[in-house]
Design an enzyme around this catalytic site. Structure first.
Site, PDB file in Angstrom:
ATOM      1  N   CYS A  10       0.846  -1.201   0.000  1.00 47.09           N
ATOM      2  CA  CYS A  10       0.000   0.000   0.000  1.00 47.09           C
ATOM      3  C   CYS A  10       0.882   1.252   0.000  1.00 47.09           C
ATOM      4  CB  CYS A  10      -0.894  -0.035   1.243  1.00 47.09           C
ATOM      5  SG  CYS A  10      -1.745   1.509   1.600  1.00 47.09           S
ATOM      6  N   ASP A  11       0.585   2.205  -0.864  1.00 52.70           N
ATOM      7  CA  ASP A  11       1.382   3.433  -0.963  1.00 52.70           C
ATOM      8  C   ASP A  11       1.373   4.233   0.337  1.00 52.70           C
ATOM      9  OD1 ASP A  11       2.141   2.912  -3.559  1.00 52.70           O
ATOM     10  OD2 ASP A  11       0.554   4.128  -4.448  1.00 52.70           O
TER      11      ASP A  11
END
Length: 115
Positions: A10-11
């Site tokens: 996940c960024d």
């Protein structure tokens, strides 16, 4: 010990982990996909934070849910959805032991770990 819960790729998790690393914060990372999601932990989060805060309604996992499930979401339904689809939980969930913080904002982390 501070624990960050989320999904490795996940960024937002990547940004939050970089912030913690750069700030020298000692923490452990718990990846839902790799490490699982204990039911007792979900129950604790639901009691403390409520399903409305925990469920990410802006993500693709929410959009893929059946409309009748979304329209009738409650604690019981949210619990099962979170256990079946951990990626629906807002990320990151940071547990310092003293408090839990959902999402990542650098200024919020700075206040949390000041001093």
């Amino acid at each position: 010990m501070t624990t960050m819960y989320g999904i490795k790729n996940c960024d937002t998790i990547k940004k939050a982990r970089k912030w913690l690393d750069d700030a020298g914060v000692d923490y452990q990372f718990h990846d839902y996909k790799k490490d699982g999601l204990p039911e007792a932990l979900v129950d604790q989060w639901l009691d403390e934070l409520g399903w409305e805060a925990l469920i990410n309604k802006r993500g693709t996992t929410w959009r893929k849910l059946a409309d009748d499930l979304k329209d009738n979401m409650n604690t019981t339904n949210a619990r099962q959805v979170m256990l079946d689809n951990p990626s629906i939980i807002k990320r990151p969930l940071l547990d310092t032991g003293a408090q839990k913080v959902l999402g990542f904002k650098a200024d919020e982390y700075s206040s949390l770990f000041a001093g």
